[in-house]
Write a protein that holds these residues in place. Structure first.
Motif, short mmCIF file in Angstrom:
data_model
loop_
_atom_site.label_atom_id
_atom_site.label_comp_id
_atom_site.label_asym_id
_atom_site.label_seq_id
_atom_site.Cartn_x
_atom_site.Cartn_y
_atom_site.Cartn_z
N ASP A 144 0.81 -1.22 0.00
CA ASP A 144 0.00 0.00 0.00
C ASP A 144 0.85 1.28 0.00
OD1 ASP A 144 -2.19 -1.69 0.17
OD2 ASP A 144 -2.41 -1.48 2.33
N GLU A 145 2.17 1.13 -0.12
CA GLU A 145 3.07 2.27 0.02
C GLU A 145 3.69 2.67 -1.31
OE1 GLU A 145 3.40 3.82 2.93
OE2 GLU A 145 2.06 2.37 3.90
N ILE A 146 3.86 3.97 -1.50
CA ILE A 146 4.58 4.48 -2.66
C ILE A 146 6.08 4.36 -2.41
CG2 ILE A 146 5.06 6.50 -4.11
CD1 ILE A 146 2.24 5.47 -4.47
N THR A 147 6.79 3.70 -3.31
CA THR A 147 8.24 3.57 -3.17
C THR A 147 8.99 4.58 -4.03
OG1 THR A 147 8.34 1.87 -4.90
CG2 THR A 147 8.07 1.12 -2.62
N GLY A 148 8.31 5.18 -4.98
CA GLY A 148 8.98 6.20 -5.77
C GLY A 148 8.24 6.50 -7.06
N VAL A 149 8.61 7.62 -7.66
CA VAL A 149 8.05 8.07 -8.93
C VAL A 149 9.21 8.33 -9.88
CG1 VAL A 149 6.68 9.85 -10.09
CG2 VAL A 149 6.04 9.09 -7.79
N ILE A 150 9.09 7.84 -11.12
CA ILE A 150 10.17 7.95 -12.10
C ILE A 150 9.77 8.90 -13.24
CG2 ILE A 150 10.96 5.61 -11.56
CD1 ILE A 150 9.71 4.70 -14.24
N ASP A 151 10.74 9.14 -14.12
CA ASP A 151 10.55 9.90 -15.38
C ASP A 151 10.05 11.32 -15.14
OD1 ASP A 151 11.46 7.69 -16.64
OD2 ASP A 151 9.69 7.34 -17.86
N TRP A 152 10.98 12.17 -14.70
CA TRP A 152 10.67 13.55 -14.34
C TRP A 152 11.04 14.57 -15.40
CZ3 TRP A 152 8.36 15.10 -9.69
CH2 TRP A 152 8.12 14.07 -8.76
N SER A 153 11.30 14.15 -16.62
CA SER A 153 11.84 15.07 -17.63
C SER A 153 10.84 16.12 -18.09
CB SER A 153 12.36 14.29 -18.84
OG SER A 153 11.32 13.54 -19.45
N GLU A 154 9.54 15.92 -17.81
CA GLU A 154 8.52 16.90 -18.19
C GLU A 154 8.12 17.80 -17.01
OE1 GLU A 154 7.68 17.02 -21.36
OE2 GLU A 154 8.90 15.25 -21.80
N ALA A 155 8.69 17.58 -15.85
CA ALA A 155 8.27 18.31 -14.64
C ALA A 155 8.40 19.82 -14.84
CB ALA A 155 9.11 17.87 -13.45
N ALA A 156 7.39 20.56 -14.32
CA ALA A 156 7.35 22.01 -14.50
C ALA A 156 6.17 22.57 -13.73
CB ALA A 156 7.21 22.36 -15.98
N PRO A 157 6.13 23.88 -13.53
CA PRO A 157 4.90 24.48 -13.02
C PRO A 157 3.75 24.22 -13.99
CG PRO A 157 6.73 26.03 -12.91
CD PRO A 157 7.20 24.87 -13.72
N GLY A 158 2.60 23.83 -13.46
CA GLY A 158 1.46 23.52 -14.32
C GLY A 158 0.19 23.33 -13.53
N ASP A 159 -0.81 22.76 -14.18
CA ASP A 159 -2.11 22.53 -13.57
C ASP A 159 -2.08 21.23 -12.78
OD1 ASP A 159 -4.77 22.37 -12.88
OD2 ASP A 159 -5.51 22.05 -14.91
N ALA A 160 -2.33 21.30 -11.48
CA ALA A 160 -2.33 20.11 -10.64
C ALA A 160 -3.32 19.06 -11.14
CB ALA A 160 -2.67 20.50 -9.19
N LEU A 161 -4.44 19.50 -11.69
CA LEU A 161 -5.45 18.54 -12.14
C LEU A 161 -4.99 17.75 -13.36
CD1 LEU A 161 -8.86 20.35 -11.56
CD2 LEU A 161 -7.37 19.10 -9.97
N TYR A 162 -4.01 18.29 -14.09
CA TYR A 162 -3.44 17.52 -15.21
C TYR A 162 -2.74 16.27 -14.69
CZ TYR A 162 -0.65 16.30 -19.29
OH TYR A 162 -0.07 15.62 -20.34
#
Length: 245
Positions: free
Chosen positions: A162-180
């Motif tokens: 039930d636990e998040i161990t990590g998130v990958i592929d951050w090359s698009e990360a930027a300020p944006g719409d949270a709902l996206y």
């Protein structure tokens, strides 16, 4: 000796796995710069950067498995989906990255261009494109910028139980719409939206999430086709568009 597994490969980038190491090869070093800086800034688990020798970035494998895959039922628990929502909320509440995100005008122009291509080339029926373009309009409104992953697909979110161990592929990360981000996470898995929102912990505009489902699917079809993927596979982007009819 560990075998080399090709995780994904197309003319822009490739990711290989050798044992517990992922090797990301990207022709555009700007994307890699963003990925490394975004992972350092993100307040949620991310892969460890082992080394970087352009054009290669070496990352340690995350424990656990992906939350799911587009077009396949997710075997992850409701609690895991809620944990993904909670992780998204932590990210969205964090200080913004210092680089710019996409403007509303850029997104609208891209959407219009892709819709025209889909119709002109007979890729999708005009009524399907027209209807989803109208649905997508709800996403094209001003928003308060948040720190977004901007490609928060379920294959990029790893869980162990039930636990998040990590998130990958951050090359698009930027300020944006949270709902996206929330729409991307639940694309093709609408049945888990309530779990994600329970973990996210605040009310959101469901019409905007549905709008982003349509928008992301409309603008994704050509890229997927041109890079050797099949958006018409069961449960994938074209089915998402049909579900909005």
């Amino acid at each position: 000796m560990d075998e080399v597994e090709v995780v994904v490969a197309h003319h822009e980038r490739a990711t290989l796995r050798v044992g517990d190491v992922f090797l990301k090869v990207d022709a555009d070093q700007t994307r890699t710069d963003v990925e490394v800086e975004a992972m350092a800034m993100a307040p949620i688990p991310t892969p460890e950067v082992l080394w970087r020798k352009p054009p290669v970035l070496a990352l340690a494998a995350l424990p656990g498995t992906a939350l799911g895959r587009l077009g396949e039922p997710s075997t992850a628990s409701s609690a895991a989906w809620a944990a993904a929502g909670a992780a998204a909320r932590l990210l969205h509440d964090a200080p913004l990255p210092p680089w710019p995100g996409r403007s509303l005008d850029e997104i609208a122009s891209h959407l219009d261009g892709e819709c025209e291509w889909l119709v002109t080339n007979g890729v999708l029926p005009i009524d399907l494109v027209t209807h989803n373009r109208r649905v997508a309009e709800a996403a094209l409104r001003p928003w308060t910028p948040a720190f977004t992953h901007a490609d928060l697909q379920i294959t990029h979110v790893f869980v162990d139980g039930d636990e998040i161990t990590g998130v990958i592929d951050w090359s698009e990360a930027a300020p944006g719409d949270a709902l996206y981000d929330l729409a991307t996470l639940t694309l093709g898995h609408e049945e888990h939206l309530d779990d994600v929102l329970a973990g996210y912990g605040t009310d959101v505009d469901l019409d905007v999430i549905r709008a982003w489902w349509s928008l992301r699917s409309l603008v994704g079809v050509r890229w997927l086709v041109e890079h050797g993927f099949d958006p018409s596979a069961p449960g994938c982007e074209i089915d998402v568009l049909r579900a909005r009819m």
